[in-house]
Design a protein around this motif. Sequence first.
Motif, PDB file in Angstrom:
ATOM      1  N   LEU A 134      16.298  75.829  50.481  1.00  0.00           N
ATOM      2  CA  LEU A 134      16.589  76.448  49.196  1.00  0.00           C
ATOM      3  C   LEU A 134      17.990  77.053  49.149  1.00  0.00           C
ATOM      4  CD1 LEU A 134      13.177  78.245  48.536  1.00  0.00           C
ATOM      5  CD2 LEU A 134      14.007  76.124  47.496  1.00  0.00           C
ATOM      6  N   ASP A 135      18.491  77.512  50.303  1.00  0.00           N
ATOM      7  CA  ASP A 135      19.785  78.185  50.346  1.00  0.00           C
ATOM      8  C   ASP A 135      20.949  77.210  50.320  1.00  0.00           C
ATOM      9  OD1 ASP A 135      21.319  80.739  50.820  1.00  0.00           O
ATOM     10  OD2 ASP A 135      21.947  79.616  52.607  1.00  0.00           O
ATOM     11  N   ASP A 136      20.752  76.007  50.827  1.00  0.00           N
ATOM     12  CA  ASP A 136      21.826  75.008  50.892  1.00  0.00           C
ATOM     13  C   ASP A 136      21.824  74.173  49.617  1.00  0.00           C
ATOM     14  OD1 ASP A 136      23.430  72.746  51.402  1.00  0.00           O
ATOM     15  OD2 ASP A 136      23.077  72.916  53.548  1.00  0.00           O
ATOM     16  N   PRO A 137      22.900  74.192  48.825  1.00  0.00           N
ATOM     17  CA  PRO A 137      22.905  73.430  47.561  1.00  0.00           C
ATOM     18  C   PRO A 137      22.689  71.927  47.764  1.00  0.00           C
ATOM     19  CG  PRO A 137      24.739  74.982  47.643  1.00  0.00           C
ATOM     20  CD  PRO A 137      24.141  74.962  49.016  1.00  0.00           C
ATOM     21  N   VAL A 138      23.233  71.381  48.865  1.00  0.00           N
ATOM     22  CA  VAL A 138      23.082  69.944  49.103  1.00  0.00           C
ATOM     23  C   VAL A 138      21.635  69.610  49.450  1.00  0.00           C
ATOM     24  CG1 VAL A 138      23.803  68.002  50.538  1.00  0.00           C
ATOM     25  CG2 VAL A 138      25.475  69.733  49.843  1.00  0.00           C
ATOM     26  N   ARG A 139      21.043  70.361  50.392  1.00  0.00           N
ATOM     27  CA  ARG A 139      19.647  70.113  50.749  1.00  0.00           C
ATOM     28  C   ARG A 139      18.724  70.347  49.568  1.00  0.00           C
ATOM     29  NH1 ARG A 139      19.148  73.251  56.582  1.00  0.00           N
ATOM     30  NH2 ARG A 139      20.780  72.090  57.677  1.00  0.00           N
ATOM     31  N   ARG A 140      19.025  71.373  48.792  1.00  0.00           N
ATOM     32  CA  ARG A 140      18.186  71.649  47.625  1.00  0.00           C
ATOM     33  C   ARG A 140      18.233  70.500  46.627  1.00  0.00           C
ATOM     34  NH1 ARG A 140      20.200  76.220  46.517  1.00  0.00           N
ATOM     35  NH2 ARG A 140      21.578  75.617  44.796  1.00  0.00           N
ATOM     36  N   ARG A 141      19.403  69.927  46.438  1.00  0.00           N
ATOM     37  CA  ARG A 141      19.527  68.812  45.501  1.00  0.00           C
ATOM     38  C   ARG A 141      18.846  67.547  46.032  1.00  0.00           C
ATOM     39  NH1 ARG A 141      22.422  68.029  41.006  1.00  0.00           N
ATOM     40  NH2 ARG A 141      23.036  65.914  40.424  1.00  0.00           N
ATOM     41  N   LEU A 142      18.878  67.356  47.352  1.00  0.00           N
ATOM     42  CA  LEU A 142      18.258  66.176  47.956  1.00  0.00           C
ATOM     43  C   LEU A 142      16.746  66.309  48.081  1.00  0.00           C
ATOM     44  CD1 LEU A 142      20.805  65.412  50.828  1.00  0.00           C
ATOM     45  CD2 LEU A 142      20.528  64.160  48.692  1.00  0.00           C
ATOM     46  N   SER A 143      16.220  67.519  47.954  1.00  0.00           N
ATOM     47  CA  SER A 143      14.785  67.736  48.127  1.00  0.00           C
ATOM     48  C   SER A 143      14.013  67.224  46.919  1.00  0.00           C
ATOM     49  CB  SER A 143      14.497  69.221  48.336  1.00  0.00           C
ATOM     50  OG  SER A 143      15.149  69.713  49.482  1.00  0.00           O
ATOM     51  N   SER A 144      12.819  66.729  47.204  1.00  0.00           N
ATOM     52  CA  SER A 144      11.934  66.246  46.147  1.00  0.00           C
ATOM     53  C   SER A 144      10.623  67.023  46.190  1.00  0.00           C
ATOM     54  CB  SER A 144      11.668  64.747  46.322  1.00  0.00           C
ATOM     55  OG  SER A 144      10.968  64.514  47.539  1.00  0.00           O
ATOM     56  N   GLY A 145       9.748  66.722  45.261  1.00  0.00           N
ATOM     57  CA  GLY A 145       8.441  67.368  45.269  1.00  0.00           C
ATOM     58  C   GLY A 145       7.678  67.102  46.552  1.00  0.00           C
TER      59      GLY A 145
END
Length: 227
Positions: A134-145
């Motif tokens: 949640l804190d990393d913008p890149v990981r957050r954008r790559l995350s899916s449901g």
Amino acid sequence: MDLLDFARGPGWVLAVTVFLLGVAWRLWGLWRLPSQRDRSPPREGAPSPMAGAGRAILRGLWPRRVFGQSAMVTTVNGYVLHIGLALVVLAYAPHIAFIRHHLGIGWPALPDAVMYLSAAAVIYALLFALWSRLDDPVRRRLSSGDDYVTWVVTFLPFVTGMAVASEPSAQILARDAVLYRLPLALHLLSLELLLVWFPFGKLMHAVLFPLSRAATGRRFSHRGVSA
């Protein structure tokens, strides 16, 4: 039939059936994928396909230095999670009794204190992994449901399990009747939810990661590339 009877009976049978059929279906689907034979000659000095596959599997167990400290922290946290999970599932006395009841095999348990520390480490590792995502913008954008559902179904058995483990395991095993039926039912149902989700979400990586790394290693070794 109360909730615990359902979790121990029809719920457990349904979850295990979905788990086994789902894993078999995923593996069958991969096996049926069309593949084209690489007709190019291997590079001079290239290792055998088996050696390349094994090297890639082992090499993937630790990040390369070029990926930096973030990858190292993520890898260490992953080891804490997986080792702690294995200890809790396979070395806690009530869990061993559960396995013995269903499979007829068992082994000595580790002390309860080790299990409590392992469960706490897993919960911490899961919370850290969620915070990192949640804190990393890149990981957050790559995350899916799928990532968040997988996190929830992994987290729930540990939270509900800690609620059940309110007394020493020896006392739990010595008692003929279950004292806290609802907490135990919720713990079993959370485990069954994990089993049902396993073949269809990213938990399937536990089965697929050696296959994917081996395929990559074989392809790279054929071309003379170090995996």
